[in-house]
Design an enzyme around this catalytic site. Sequence first.
Site, mmCIF file in Angstrom:
data_model
loop_
_atom_site.group_PDB
_atom_site.id
_atom_site.type_symbol
_atom_site.label_atom_id
_atom_site.label_comp_id
_atom_site.label_asym_id
_atom_site.label_seq_id
_atom_site.Cartn_x
_atom_site.Cartn_y
_atom_site.Cartn_z
ATOM 1 N N GLU A 1 -12.356 1.605 7.614
ATOM 2 C CA GLU A 1 -11.423 1.128 8.658
ATOM 3 C C GLU A 1 -11.871 1.631 10.028
ATOM 4 O O GLU A 1 -11.943 0.878 10.999
ATOM 5 C CB GLU A 1 -9.996 1.611 8.379
ATOM 6 N N ASP B 1 -1.907 -4.977 -3.539
ATOM 7 C CA ASP B 1 -1.009 -4.027 -4.211
ATOM 8 C C ASP B 1 -0.190 -3.179 -3.223
ATOM 9 O O ASP B 1 0.655 -2.387 -3.644
ATOM 10 C CB ASP B 1 -1.791 -3.112 -5.169
#
Lengths: 278, 278
Positions: free
Chosen positions: B242, B159
């Site tokens: 991350e 997305d």
Amino acid sequence: VAYFEKMKVKIASICFVGIVLIGLLILRQNLNGVIHKRNTMVCPDTRLEHKDEKNLPLIYGITSTYKRHVQIAELTRLSQTVMHVPMFHWLLTEDAHSKTSLVADFLNQSKLSYTHLFIKNNLTSGIVKDLNTRNNALHWIRKNVQPSTNAIIYFMDDDNTYSLRVFDEIRKTKRGSAWPVGLAGGLLHEGPIECKDGKAVRWNVHWWPQRTVPIDMAGFAVHVNVLFEKPTAEFTDRPDIESVFLESLGFNRDNIEVNYCKDVLAWHTQTKAPVIVE
Amino acid sequence: VAYFEKMKVKIASICFVGIVLIGLLILRQNLNGVIHKRNTMVCPDTRLEHKDEKNLPLIYGITSTYKRHVQIAELTRLSQTVMHVPMFHWLLTEDAHSKTSLVADFLNQSKLSYTHLFIKNNLTSGIVKDLNTRNNALHWIRKNVQPSTNAIIYFMDDDNTYSLRVFDEIRKTKRGSAWPVGLAGGLLHEGPIECKDGKAVRWNVHWWPQRTVPIDMAGFAVHVNVLFEKPTAEFTDRPDIESVFLESLGFNRDNIEVNYCKDVLAWHTQTKAPVIVE
């Protein structure tokens, strides 16, 4: 005699050189043709393939856009779609008092064929948010396009999603055509879902089933000829804006062309407004 | 004498024809070269331009995807982005017990270079929704890619929005590199916002400022060499997924390469779930 024979050799030489030069010129021209053709045709993984690109009808993609955090992201994504489409001109109408440098710079860097328009929408007194911007694009076409031009208009919201195959459907449009739209009107696909001989024999409709042509903005295209036949037709401030516009151009469920209604080729996607703290 | 002169004319003729043929062959070969070059290079409006495409490092774009109404719309949009990128291989990992025909058919029609993977994510016991799918892709690379390959991995959510320019940044990656991400972490742009000599001198961070490398998934790329140096490093179930992953590969704010941090080249966009009544 020897003099004449020498002359013959010279003449033969000159003739050969001449023929060779002409041959090379012809070859060069032909190969140039090939190069030109390949440049426009052979990017099989990146563009729609068309045998004779220059004879395709032009598509005017009309996009209203307004300032918000996701604006450039949306335009980036949409530009990457239309970059794949040959013979496409983007009419981007900004909801603004003047062209913003953000959008102007974006378009300038895009290498796309485009026209940057602007007009302020009147958000306080209406149902439809982008009435002026849409009508501004219609006005531009009626003023700048020759009525005899083989061109088709398509309204592309900046947050929607378009399969590249939808542009093949658009190009089939003789006067006005329609196809189903995904995630619209409360349905997985709204619009024509069964078609035969270029007409819709069944429509999938949930929201406002009485609409004359029950289709989302992403589900129809109109030939510019029709815009010139009905020179005053434009968008009005109605919730069934698409249907009323199509009706004003003379279309109904029976005469709108429906060539393909199997898969969804355009989706009414919407983007969340991001939560920004700064 | 006349006989010899006639012979001369014949010999001259044969020589000319021979020279012409050789000339034409040389010309043809050269022009073929031009055609070939143009095929891979000159699609200026549709692809990133690279002088020597085949010598570019390969990019492995890793995308986790899961079944929902907007899934094919999102994949359509993302595929149109990566269709513009040369030397790109798409690793699509489905959150499913087996490959779904919806995604398999979509990829099959796409003409992209791809690998279709699948694994079920464990949504009930964790913070990160797509842990297994991401690690599945890392596993595939360690199993199928030669450690000496000049290739770079990039995690691309289905997305998100990616400027084509981000792929130029990705290809500069020597070991691990980062750039700002738009609309992430509560900010208009999160990550390095001032850089000098390939290092970040200032970071823009709001959410969890203590992270070792405060960057969104769309804001970093890692060379496959590093994956082989740290053969057990993978994503763990942490909100700062991350940063923890980059730390496990040996990166911190000082040694991660930052070549460019002026504009936003990737946006953490999100799509609204549509309201469907049927």
